[in-house]
Design a protein around this motif. Structure first.
Motif, short mmCIF file in Angstrom:
data_model
loop_
_atom_site.label_atom_id
_atom_site.label_comp_id
_atom_site.label_asym_id
_atom_site.label_seq_id
_atom_site.Cartn_x
_atom_site.Cartn_y
_atom_site.Cartn_z
N THR A 51 27.99 23.24 9.76
CA THR A 51 29.39 23.65 9.71
C THR A 51 29.53 24.98 8.98
O THR A 51 29.09 25.11 7.85
CB THR A 51 30.23 22.58 9.00
N MET A 52 30.13 25.93 9.67
CA MET A 52 30.45 27.23 9.05
C MET A 52 31.93 27.50 9.31
O MET A 52 32.29 28.29 10.18
CB MET A 52 29.54 28.32 9.61
N LEU A 53 32.77 26.77 8.57
CA LEU A 53 34.21 26.83 8.77
C LEU A 53 34.91 27.17 7.45
O LEU A 53 34.53 26.67 6.40
CB LEU A 53 34.74 25.50 9.29
N SER A 54 35.93 27.99 7.51
CA SER A 54 36.70 28.38 6.32
C SER A 54 37.69 27.29 5.96
O SER A 54 38.12 26.50 6.82
CB SER A 54 37.45 29.68 6.59
N GLY A 55 38.08 27.26 4.68
CA GLY A 55 39.14 26.37 4.22
C GLY A 55 38.75 24.91 4.21
O GLY A 55 37.61 24.54 3.96
N MET A 56 39.76 24.06 4.48
CA MET A 56 39.56 22.60 4.50
C MET A 56 39.93 22.06 5.88
O MET A 56 40.99 21.47 6.07
CB MET A 56 40.46 21.93 3.44
N PRO A 57 39.09 22.29 6.87
CA PRO A 57 39.45 21.90 8.24
C PRO A 57 39.33 20.39 8.48
O PRO A 57 38.51 19.72 7.86
CB PRO A 57 38.42 22.65 9.10
N GLU A 58 40.15 19.90 9.37
CA GLU A 58 40.08 18.51 9.84
C GLU A 58 39.40 18.54 11.21
O GLU A 58 39.83 19.28 12.10
CB GLU A 58 41.48 17.93 9.95
N LEU A 59 38.36 17.76 11.39
CA LEU A 59 37.64 17.72 12.67
C LEU A 59 37.81 16.35 13.32
O LEU A 59 37.82 15.33 12.63
CB LEU A 59 36.15 18.02 12.47
N MET B 62 35.56 18.29 20.61
CA MET B 62 35.54 18.50 19.17
C MET B 62 36.77 19.33 18.83
O MET B 62 36.86 20.51 19.20
CB MET B 62 34.27 19.22 18.72
N LYS B 63 37.76 18.71 18.19
CA LYS B 63 38.99 19.41 17.82
C LYS B 63 38.88 19.87 16.37
O LYS B 63 38.48 19.08 15.50
CB LYS B 63 40.20 18.51 17.99
N ILE B 64 39.23 21.11 16.12
CA ILE B 64 39.15 21.69 14.77
C ILE B 64 40.56 22.12 14.37
O ILE B 64 41.16 23.00 15.00
CB ILE B 64 38.17 22.88 14.73
#
Length: 424
Positions: free
Chosen positions: A202-210, A395-397
């Protein structure tokens, strides 16, 4: 209840490092551990839990070390063993190799880790990424700004730090399945199953919900959509980030992911698996003379798929010598210390057949020792393919800043415990 104390011993039973968490077991009890272990080993009664008086020793062996937990209460043994294996995982993350030397070279860090991993006999912070935020292997200067506790330790989301930023937001999903197959000497499949795992980078900014969607048969039955191929997953195990209540109610895999690499879930599919690489072998042994081996390997998977780095390991008698090989593809090599021939094929297309012949000499004086009949084992990896037919449907981000992120999915099938028995 959990562990009273944790010990790390060398192979001679000498204590390298230990941590007493509760003080209700005499620390000198550990001196009895190795004699007890050796006694049971000699009697053929070796057990993962050793008992002396009212003290229980729960132990695992890793490399040249014993990791031992002591307790005098009716502890949750599975919790203690999970914790011991977690210690191995965390120490390996820190020191690359966990062995006697790495413990001796890192006493201070090991003590700090043992303090943070467990408190009063109960596991605490066991995520190595979080531990690395405040237990480093470098000397740290005393600064007021650094004296605060990392927020991840006190957060509701203890596995992910706040304020993570990436220029390009991406998540990579690896669906990896291992096939376990046992085929008897007559060519009948005696047992088979599939053990799978879904790994994330995972290389995602912030606090994402997946939210992850699979072609899960239970989900399709709940929603009334029973179209297309579905799979029935058993023994499903999730990372702590997954909301289990949501999964139990509507089979949605919803989570805030850890940063970087992690295993999201593992599962088992108990089904009849057709061996993907079929092996036929003829092994003829002529007393005081020679051994002739003929092995035929056939790819029983789709023609458009290719198995990479295939290794067929064929056992040979321990007193065999003077090897000669002939292969239709790949290379064959004799490995005398393991009493086997390793036939390596870099690229094995589906539907193809390949042949390997081997000739070995035998000594004129026969070995009187009875030898077992080890099976032929096969190693391989097939990319872009899953034998169970499991699929990532979506896969929803979702993240409050509303950025666009790219999910990438890769499927890999590999050999697990893949054995074919022989007549000889």
């Amino acid at each position: 209840m959990s562990a009273s104390a944790i010990f790390v011993l060398d192979l001679k039973g000498k204590v390298l490092i230990c941590r007493n968490y509760k003080g209700d077991v005499n620390m000198a009890e550990i001196d009895h551990f190795l004699p007890l272990l050796m006694q049971q080993e000699e009697e053929g009664l070796l057990c993962p839990v050793l008992l002396r008086g009212n003290v229980h020793f729960m132990w695992i062996k890793h490399s040249n070390l014993y990791l031992v937990a002591t307790t005098n209460k009716n502890s949750n043994a599975s919790l203690v063993y999970s914790f011991l294996y977690k210690i191995v995982e965390v120490f390996t993350e820190y020191f690359k190799e966990l062995e006697e030397e790495s413990i001796q070279d890192n006493f201070v860090v090991v003590y700090e880790l043992l303090d943070e991993l467990m408190d009063f006999g109960f596991p605490q912070t066991t995520d190595s990424k979080i531990l690395q935020e405040y237990i480093t292997q470098e000397g740290t200067k005393l600064e007021v700004a650094k004296s605060k506790v990392p927020t991840t330790v006190t957060n509701a989301v203890s596995w992910r730090s706040e304020g993570i930023k990436y220029k390009k937001n991406e998540v990579f999903i690896d669906v990896i399945e291992s096939i376990n197959v046992l085929v008897n000497a007559n060519g009948s499949v005696m047992s088979s199953d599939i053990v799978g795992s879904i790994k994330l980078k995972t290389m995602l900014s912030g606090m994402p919900e997946l939210r992850l969607g699979l072609n899960d048969r239970v989900l399709f039955a709940l929603t009334g959509r029973d179209k297309g191929k579905t799979v029935v997953m058993e023994d499903v195990k999730f990372h702590q980030c997954v909301r289990l209540s949501r999964f139990d109610s509507d089979r949605t895999i919803s989570f805030i992911p850890p940063d970087g690499e992690s295993e999201l879930m593992s599962y088992r599919i108990n089904t009849h698996v057709k061996p993907l690489i079929w092996i036929e072998s003829v092994i003829e042994k002529f007393s005081h003379s020679r051994v002739e081996i003929m092995v035929k390997a056939k790819g029983q998977f789709k023609k458009q798929s290719v198995a990479n780095n295939v290794e067929v390991r064929v056992p040979v008698p321990s007193d065999a010598d003077s090897p000669k090989f002939k292969t239709s593809t790949g290379t064959a090599k004799y490995v005398p210390e393991k009493n086997m021939v390793v036939w390596t094929i870099k690229s094995f297309p589906g539907g193809k057949e390949f042949l390997m012949r081997a000739h070995f000499g035998l000594p004129s004086v026969e070995n009187n020792e009875l030898e077992g009949k080890p099976p032929i084992t096969v190693k391989f990896e097939i990319p872009y393919f899953t034998v169970s037919g499991i699929q990532v449907r979506y896969m929803k981000i979702i993240e409050k800043s509303g950025y666009q992120a790219l999910p990438w999915v890769r499927y890999i099938t590999q050999s697990g415990d893949y054995q074919l028995r022989t007549n000889v």
